[in-house]
Design a protein around this motif. Structure first.
Motif, short mmCIF file in Angstrom:
data_model
loop_
_atom_site.label_atom_id
_atom_site.label_comp_id
_atom_site.label_asym_id
_atom_site.label_seq_id
_atom_site.Cartn_x
_atom_site.Cartn_y
_atom_site.Cartn_z
N VAL A 1 0.84 -1.20 0.00
CA VAL A 1 0.00 0.00 0.00
C VAL A 1 0.88 1.25 0.00
O VAL A 1 2.00 1.24 0.51
CB VAL A 1 -0.96 0.04 1.21
N ARG A 2 0.36 2.31 -0.60
CA ARG A 2 1.00 3.61 -0.54
C ARG A 2 0.12 4.55 0.28
O ARG A 2 -1.09 4.61 0.06
CB ARG A 2 1.21 4.20 -1.94
N VAL A 3 0.74 5.24 1.22
CA VAL A 3 0.02 6.19 2.06
C VAL A 3 0.73 7.54 1.98
O VAL A 3 1.89 7.63 1.58
CB VAL A 3 -0.07 5.72 3.53
N HIS A 4 0.03 8.59 2.38
CA HIS A 4 0.58 9.94 2.29
C HIS A 4 0.48 10.65 3.64
O HIS A 4 -0.51 10.52 4.36
CB HIS A 4 -0.16 10.76 1.24
N ASN A 5 1.56 11.37 3.97
CA ASN A 5 1.57 12.30 5.11
C ASN A 5 1.09 11.67 6.41
O ASN A 5 0.27 12.23 7.13
CB ASN A 5 0.74 13.54 4.78
N GLY A 6 1.61 10.49 6.69
CA GLY A 6 1.31 9.83 7.95
C GLY A 6 0.04 9.02 7.96
O GLY A 6 -0.28 8.36 8.95
N ALA A 7 -0.72 9.07 6.87
CA ALA A 7 -1.91 8.23 6.70
C ALA A 7 -2.92 8.40 7.83
O ALA A 7 -3.46 7.42 8.33
CB ALA A 7 -1.50 6.76 6.58
N LYS A 8 -3.18 9.61 8.22
CA LYS A 8 -4.17 9.85 9.26
C LYS A 8 -5.58 9.54 8.75
O LYS A 8 -5.94 9.89 7.64
CB LYS A 8 -4.11 11.31 9.73
N GLY A 9 -6.35 8.84 9.58
CA GLY A 9 -7.73 8.53 9.24
C GLY A 9 -7.89 7.45 8.19
O GLY A 9 -8.96 7.33 7.58
N VAL A 10 -6.86 6.64 7.97
CA VAL A 10 -6.93 5.58 6.97
C VAL A 10 -7.65 4.36 7.55
O VAL A 10 -7.46 3.98 8.71
CB VAL A 10 -5.52 5.19 6.50
N HIS A 11 -8.49 3.76 6.72
CA HIS A 11 -9.24 2.57 7.12
C HIS A 11 -9.07 1.52 6.03
O HIS A 11 -9.32 1.79 4.85
CB HIS A 11 -10.72 2.91 7.30
#
Length: 781
Positions: free
Chosen positions: A751-761
């Motif tokens: 997976v790729r996430v951005h800027n700390g991945a806040k609120g990711v589910h």
């Protein structure tokens, strides 16, 4: 040429980066240019740019032109085009603006506001461009980059359809813009002079009570007047100043000069693989009361040398390097990872019990180099090269320049033992090797060279090709590759396309994670045998091939000799090597200490001869609460040189239930491990593999999400090819382009996430045969 066609493409909506001027306009600024790019690519194998679509795709860096399937045997090659806009405040006028690319594959051309400003050949090393004269100050500027990653006879190596690894493409590392005063610390790539450019940092150990750090600063004055300035150095350890110096100098207009300073360190904390102490060096350039530039570098005080027996001495003490080779290949994104992902690889290598990595067969990322310094991995640093040599003068000149650029980029890393300015497994003329060795000495006097021919200072011998596996050495000797090819092809030469007399599949070291218990044990036995044999030679190091499974451009299968899968899941061999580390080692950076591991799935077809890996003195094996035996390590021909041989327990037969191993040092219980006979799939367990490295809070990051199919006891059910589905919400993207299936009971999504991945589910689901509704598991972060 296709580059002439680029500006015929209609310009569509281009995002703009607004940059605020620094409060101190003369203080150097470093701006990340990783965000707000637009991207298009040509059809595969095109040699002229013809966009696949009219619309541009918005992307951020690191970036790969194509998300590849798990098996990459038709890697995308062609022309990739990137563009972005940025605003240049008027306050930048009169400053020097340098654009630096850390990795762009492979032939790069750069335009700014329609003007060609730079070109570079080679995809693994950085290059810098002075764009000061091409910038529109007080206005928006358009930057455009074209990349050609088709086969190139000047850069090599082999054409991709013959190559044993993939080279991928794109702007796959950072791009940064540097804004500096006319008086500044120069850029080592722009300077392009031996042992010059930027900062050259070295150390010398006088004795246990005293060491020195020498700083060579290359200062450039692009102003119209002679400049007076002060150069300050401050060395810190654990946040406390250890040594400082400040000296004033003058530098004529339009000139460049090296200024040397020395710092004395009392009671130095030395760098070593078991205790990688690092100092922080702050270099400041002042003009009057104005701070023009600050540079921060980590410094390891250490000494590598060899004695008359060709043993490696680290800070005067002999030390054997147990090591591994690494390809930086990641599934689906190729090289376009993140600093954090590269750091996680270093953690996994260190936790596996290794102190040394050979960077095969090209320069790895600056982030991995930093991680090696910090966790204690000794490196052999290499230029690109594998089974390819061209007699054309342009080819040799490109290799020479790559060697220079490699040393300029990495010369200040404490972790680098030697420089592999060599074309691996490639016959090279003696004069060519002599020129490379001379370049190494010119760039870094006293540095050691390494290569697979004996002209180099260190001889890298690939025993798996059965080439002079052992003879009385006349120089330091490193078993650079072992354990794969020697257990795969009986001809075992360099022509891997021949593949004559292949060993039976169940006998090789090439075993996927899902190959089953018997084959994974065979891989571990092969590695144990070969590593133990290496220890009978006077080699100062050995490096197993390879740490992680990886893709090969010419093959229809994964190269599966890794001790971890391409998704970074451990095989039994991982624990074999982990058990060789000293149980007394401690670290706050990675998991270390006593360990024990039962190399069995303990199901009906499991061997009753149970192998246990441990670095303890004795191990007890229990079955369903009953003591089977307490044993010392195995003692045989394939274990006599191992620091910690395995423990083999002979059970009369299989009995379902729980196996438990208890490890003892002296009479103290130091580690336990349990395996249970797997039952029916009952639930999913989901986890995010950070390896203790926090998610990037200011940019993109790539991580593995692992879903385990477990029974009612929490035991992983080791089944293959079961489809697991993923649903995501928030700033997250699943990068697997194919169906995600289990391997030995684990389904891995990149997976790729951005800027700390806040609120990711993230939600995983699996349709189990024995349940009415799909099993699910959720992850929030």
């Amino acid at each position: 040429m296709y580059f002439k066609l680029l500006f015929a493409i209609a310009l569509l909506c281009i995002s703009s980066v607004q940059v605020q001027a620094s409060p101190q306009a003369q203080t150097a600024i470093k701006l990340s240019f990783n965000e707000d790019w637009q991207f298009q690519k040509s059809p595969a194998h095109a040699t002229a740019f013809q966009p696949e679509a009219k619309a541009w795709e918005k992307v951020s860096l690191p970036h790969t032109p194509k998300l590849e399937p798990l098996l990459v045997n038709d890697q995308w090659q062609g022309i990739a085009l990137y563009q972005k806009q940025f605003n240049a405040p008027k306050s930048w006028q009169g400053q020097r603006l340098y654009l630096r690319f850390e990795g762009a594959m492979n032939h790069t051309k750069v335009w700014l506001n329609g003007k060609a400003v730079g070109e570079h050949l080679g995809g693994y090393l950085p290059f810098s461009i002075d764009i000061s004269a091409a910038v529109n100050y007080g206005a928006d500027n358009q930057l455009r980059v074209a990349l050609d990653n088709n086969d190139n006879p000047i850069t090599g190596p082999k054409p991709l359809h013959l190559l044993d690894f993939n080279t991928y493409g794109g702007l796959y590392r950072d791009v940064n813009l540097f804004i500096k005063a006319p008086l500044h610390i120069s850029d080592e790539m722009l300077t392009n002079l031996p042992n010059r450019g930027g900062l050259v940092i070295s150390s010398k150990i006088d004795n246990k009570a005293k060491a020195s750090v020498a700083v060579q600063a290359d200062i450039r004055n692009q102003g119209s007047k002679t400049a007076q300035f002060t150069l300050k150095q401050m060395l810190e350890f654990d946040g406390k100043a250890i040594a400082t110096t400040a000296q004033s100098y003058t530098l004529a207009a339009n000139s460049q000069q090296v200024f040397s300073q020395n710092l004395t360190v009392k009671q130095p904390k030395l760098w070593h693989p078991t205790h990688p102490n690092l100092y922080q060096l702050q270099t400041e350039l002042w003009q009057g009361n104005t701070l023009l530039e600050r540079s921060s570098n980590k410094v390891g005080i250490r000494e590598f040398a060899f004695n008359a027996k060709h043993e490696l001495l680290i800070n005067g003490e002999p030390y054997f390097l147990r090591g591994i080779n690494r390809h930086q290949d990641y599934p689906h994104v190729g090289y376009a990872t993140s600093k954090q992902a590269d750091y996680r690889d270093a953690i996994k290598i260190k936790e596996a019990g290794f102190d040394y990595v050979r960077l095969s067969h090209y320069p790895h990322s600056p982030a991995f180099m930093d991680a090696a310094d910090e966790v204690g991995l000794v490196l052999i640093d290499a230029v690109l090269g594998w089974q390819y040599f061209s007699p054309e003068p342009e080819f040799a000149e490109h290799v020479y320049q790559s060697c220079r650029d490699l040393l300029r980029r990495d010369r200040n890393h404490a972790s680098v033992l030697a420089w592999e300015c060599s074309l691996n497994e490639t016959p090279m003329p003696e004069a060519f090797i002599d020129n490379l060795k001379a370049i190494i000495q010119a760039e870094l006097p006293g540095a050691m060279s390494a290569g697979w021919q004996t002209q180099y200072d260190i001889y890298l011998q690939a025993r798996q090709h059965r080439m002079q596996h052992y003879q009385t050495p006349t120089q330091p000797y490193n078993v650079s590759e072992y354990g794969d090819w020697e257990y795969y092809a009986q001809n075992a030469g360099l022509n891997q396309q021949a593949w004559a007399d292949l060993k039976d599949d169940e006998r090789t070291s090439r075993q996927l994670l899902g190959a089953g218990e018997k084959r994974l044990l065979q891989q571990a036995m092969n590695l144990q045998e070969a590593h133990n044999d290496n220890l009978h030679t006077p080699a100062f190091a050995d490096g197993y091939w390879v740490m992680f499974d990886y893709n090969r451009g010419y093959a229809n299968d994964l190269e599966s000799s890794g001790i971890m899968s391409i998704y970074r899941q451990p095989k039994f061999s991982y624990y074999l090597f982990q058990s060789q580390r000293d149980p007394a080692l401690t670290s706050t950076q990675y998991n270390v200490g006593p360990m024990v591991y039962i190399a069995s799935d303990w199901q009906a077809d499991s061997s009753p001869n149970v192998r246990v890996f441990s670095n303890a003195d004795a191990v007890e094996l229990w079955l369903n609460g009953k003591l089977i035996a307490r044993q010392m390590p195995d003692n045989g021909a394939n274990t006599d040189k191992l620091p910690h041989p395995p423990f083999t327990f002979h059970l009369p037969s299989f009995e379902a239930g729980e196996l438990s191993a208890k490890a003892f040092i002296g009479n103290q219980l130091v580690a336990t491990h349990r395996v249970r006979t797997p039952q029916a799939i009952h639930a999913l367990e989901i986890s995010l593999d950070t390896a203790g490295v926090p998610i990037n809070s200011a940019g993109s990051d790539v991580l593995f999400v692992n879903v385990r199919l477990v029974d009612a006891n929490g035991t992983t059910v080791p089944v293959n090819d079961k489809v697991v589905s993923f649903e995501v919400n928030g700033a997250i993207q699943v990068l697997n382009p194919d169906a995600i299936v289990t391997e030995k009971g684990v389904a891995s999504a990149l997976v790729r996430v951005h800027n700390g991945a806040k609120g990711v589910h993230l939600k995983a689901s699996f349709a189990a045969e024995n349940t009415a509704a799909p099993l699910t598991a959720e992850l929030k972060f």
